[in-house]
Design an enzyme around this catalytic site. Structure first.
Site, short mmCIF file in Angstrom:
data_model
loop_
_atom_site.label_atom_id
_atom_site.label_comp_id
_atom_site.label_asym_id
_atom_site.label_seq_id
_atom_site.Cartn_x
_atom_site.Cartn_y
_atom_site.Cartn_z
N PHE A 242 8.77 -12.47 -16.36
CA PHE A 242 7.74 -12.42 -17.42
C PHE A 242 8.45 -12.19 -18.74
CE2 PHE A 242 4.74 -10.80 -20.41
CZ PHE A 242 3.51 -11.35 -20.06
N LYS A 382 7.70 -2.42 -26.75
CA LYS A 382 7.11 -1.30 -25.99
C LYS A 382 7.64 0.07 -26.43
CE LYS A 382 5.81 -4.07 -21.98
NZ LYS A 382 4.41 -4.05 -21.64
N THR A 406 6.22 -13.29 -41.67
CA THR A 406 5.75 -12.46 -42.78
C THR A 406 6.24 -11.02 -42.67
OG1 THR A 406 3.76 -13.79 -42.88
CG2 THR A 406 3.71 -11.69 -44.05
O1 PSZ Z 1 -0.49 -9.39 -19.34
C1 PSZ Z 1 0.33 -9.31 -20.28
O2 PSZ Z 1 0.35 -10.03 -21.26
C2 PSZ Z 1 1.41 -8.29 -20.17
S1 PSZ Z 1 1.25 -7.03 -19.17
C3 PSZ Z 1 2.76 -6.44 -19.51
C4 PSZ Z 1 3.40 -7.21 -20.37
C5 PSZ Z 1 2.61 -8.27 -20.78
N1 PSZ Z 1 4.66 -6.97 -20.71
C6 PSZ Z 1 5.22 -7.55 -21.84
C7 PSZ Z 1 6.57 -8.14 -21.78
C8 PSZ Z 1 7.51 -7.79 -20.80
O3 PSZ Z 1 7.22 -6.90 -19.84
C9 PSZ Z 1 8.77 -8.41 -20.81
C10 PSZ Z 1 9.79 -8.07 -19.79
N2 PSZ Z 1 9.06 -9.32 -21.74
C11 PSZ Z 1 8.18 -9.66 -22.70
C12 PSZ Z 1 6.93 -9.09 -22.74
C13 PSZ Z 1 5.99 -9.51 -23.83
O4 PSZ Z 1 5.72 -8.46 -24.68
P1 PSZ Z 1 4.37 -8.43 -25.51
O5 PSZ Z 1 3.25 -8.20 -24.56
O6 PSZ Z 1 4.58 -7.31 -26.47
O7 PSZ Z 1 4.26 -9.74 -26.20
#
Ligand code: PSZ
Length: 525
Positions: A242, A382, A406
């Site tokens: 992910f 995070k 931006t």
């Molecule tokens: O369902 C979702 O969109 C979720 S639930 C948990 C996440 C996203 N985690 C974000 C995440 C991550 O765990 C890793 C390893 N890489 C990138 C991301 C993306 O981060 P955000 O959500 O801040 O864009």
């Protein structure tokens, strides 16, 4: 019936609600409440009902923490349901678990709008580093000297504030991964990865050209999405990975159908991620074989994609696959993968958005690999509060505005991060994490021995732990029942439960949790 969307409901999708620049007044009043509120022990664990008691009942050792859960209704309670209906008029609230009272939440405890106080082992999808309303952060908010940083959000790429170089040195640069001296802040995890990918492509093309001067053809074709200006390059990712939901990142995300369905994507190579047996120490030979199989596949894919005319510019991987089900791989696997990337001229990107910030017992999970040169890019968000990525010098984009937007982050988050890092150092929180993580994993081993039909594959590093449940429906039921007893957990993968407490989660919180969890498991035997 096709139920590809169902498992998403089990994913505790609390919306990210970060401590934003709320009014100074609010921060000040919160601090005084923190100081004057004596910790009321409204709730005692019913020891009689517990089947797993290895330690005395929990005792609050953190003065800003509550000393146990306190449940008044099932969750979501009536007030949450009312608000869900109200918000449902203007947006899809299918993922909302319940509404929160962030004023009253403290330490390891999240309080909801119905007055339920829950021990939080999920922390806003792993993004609260030192608990709710930490006094050090409230104090920072209340400092009038910081007010303008919270009120005036700059376009950082063009008009940074005077203290920005100092603050970024105090915060992010002070935790720069080995071999990396440069950092680019961004808003969220996806935005960070998206820009990290672009940096890898820009680096790769300049390397191919042997210089930084694009041809006339490059310049004209890029505007109409054609090669060579928009080159046919790829990022190799792993099944179960992910890396975000924006469209470039999504092409490297392979954890759940709900993320991907109906969105056009790139035809980029996807390698198998090792499927290891746990506990790792008991299956070293089998696991090494599995890792060798995956590494071989990686090299095959790199060669195939080059032949196909779509070379792999970069490899992206999580040190522990999180959303995909907390899948681990050994330091040896990552060291060899890094070697393969180097051998084939691909950039190597460790996505530490979920693993970074201390919950594995080291600040970065890649530190467990024991390498001086662990990656070319390390992305974060995070627990680091700001998104962004560290990178090696040669990944610096050659011209301004190639990597740009931006806000390019938010300097107020660097202020918070500097303070979070102070707290981590002052309170030796990484050692605490290693200690409570061991207690948590040992507890999970005990519980899986006690409930072999229910739990299996307990695994973890620090408090970054998980356990598998026999099937998704049972997992989802257990998550809800545990929540009604005052503990918030998350799901991940097919039928795993994951644990993502804050860094202030101590041994006694572990035992409090294990007692409640074992009660719930006994009901599901
Ligand atoms: O369902 C979702 O969109 C979720 S639930 C948990 C996440 C996203 N985690 C974000 C995440 C991550 O765990 C890793 C390893 N890489 C990138 C991301 C993306 O981060 P955000 O959500 O801040 O864009």
């Amino acid at each position: 019936m096709n139920v590809w969307w169902l498992s998403e409901a089990s994913h505790s999708g609390l919306t990210h609600v970060l401590l934003s620049a709320a009014a100074l007044v609010m921060a000040t009043s919160l601090i005084s409440r923190q100081l004057t509120l004596s910790l009321q022990n409204n709730f005692r664990l019913s020891a009689a009902g517990s089947r797993y008691i290895s330690k005395a009942a929990a005792k609050a050792q953190l003065d800003y923490d509550y000393d146990g859960p306190l449940m008044k209704t099932t969750v979501p309670g009536p007030r949450s349901q009312e608000l869900m209906k109200q918000l449902g008029e203007v947006q899809n609230v299918g993922a909302v678990n319940f509404f929160c009272n962030y004023d009253d939440s403290r330490g390891n405890y999240l309080v909801d709008v119905d007055g339920n106080r829950m021990l939080d082992l999920y922390t806003q999808i792993s993004s609260i580093p030192i608990g709710y309303n930490h006094p050090a952060l409230l104090k920072l908010m209340a400092n009038p000297n910081n007010l303008s940083t919270f009120v005036n959000r700059p376009a950082l790429g063009i008009l940074p504030p005077e203290n920005f170089p100092d603050k970024i040195t105090e915060s992010l640069i002070s935790v720069a991964p080995s071999g990396m001296t440069r950092v680019q802040t961004m808003a969220c995890g996806s935005c960070s990865n998206e820009n990290a990918f672009k940096s890898m492509f820009i680096w790769y093309r300049n390397k191919e050209r042997g210089h930084n001067s694009p041809s006339e053809e490059d310049l004209s074709t890029c505007m109409i999405n054609q090669a060579p200006g928009c080159p046919d390059l790829s990022i190799l990712s792993f099944m179960g990975g992910f890396h975000g939901r924006t469209m470039g990142c999504l092409a490297t995300t392979h954890s759940k159908i709900i993320h991907k369905l109906d969105v056009p994507s790139f035809d980029w190579p996807i390698a198998p991620f090792p499927r290891l047996q746990y506990p790792l120490e008991e299956f070293t030979r089998e696991n090494a074989q599995e890792e060798a199989r995956c590494l071989e596949e990686v090299e095959d894919l790199i060669v195939k994609w080059r032949q196909k005319g779509r070379p792999v510019a970069g490899i992206v991987i999580e040190p522990i696959q999180a959303e995909g089900g907390d899948n681990h791989a050994s330091p040896d696997f990552f060291r060899k993968l890094r070697g393969i990337a180097r051998k084939h001229g691909c950039a190597f990107h460790a996505d530490e958005v979920q693993t970074g910030g201390g919950s594995t017992g080291k600040f970065w999970a890649h530190e467990h690999w024991g390498m001086e040169d662990p990656a070319d890019i390390v992305s974060f968000s995070k627990k680091l509060l700001s998104g962004g990525y560290f990178y090696r010098d040669e990944l610096q984009a050659d011209k301004p505005y190639r990597i740009f937007n931006t806000w390019m982050g938010d300097p107020s988050k660097n202020l918070f991060l500097a303070e979070v890092l102070n707290v981590i150092r002052r309170e030796n929180l990484l050692e605490e994490v290693a200690r409570s993580g061991k207690a948590l994993l040992d507890g999970l081993y005990d519980l899986q021995a006690q409930f072999p039909g229910l739990l299996s594959r307990a695994r973890g590093q620090g408090t970054f732990c998980a356990v598998d449940v026999c099937d998704a429906a049972t997992r989802d039921r257990i998550l809800l029942q545990t929540r009604d007893k005052g503990v918030i957990l998350g799901g991940c993968g097919e039928s795993s439960i994951r644990f993502r407490p804050a860094l202030i989660f101590r041994d006694y919180h572990v035992h409090l949790f294990l007692n409640i969890f074992s009660d719930v498991l006994a009901h599901n035997k």
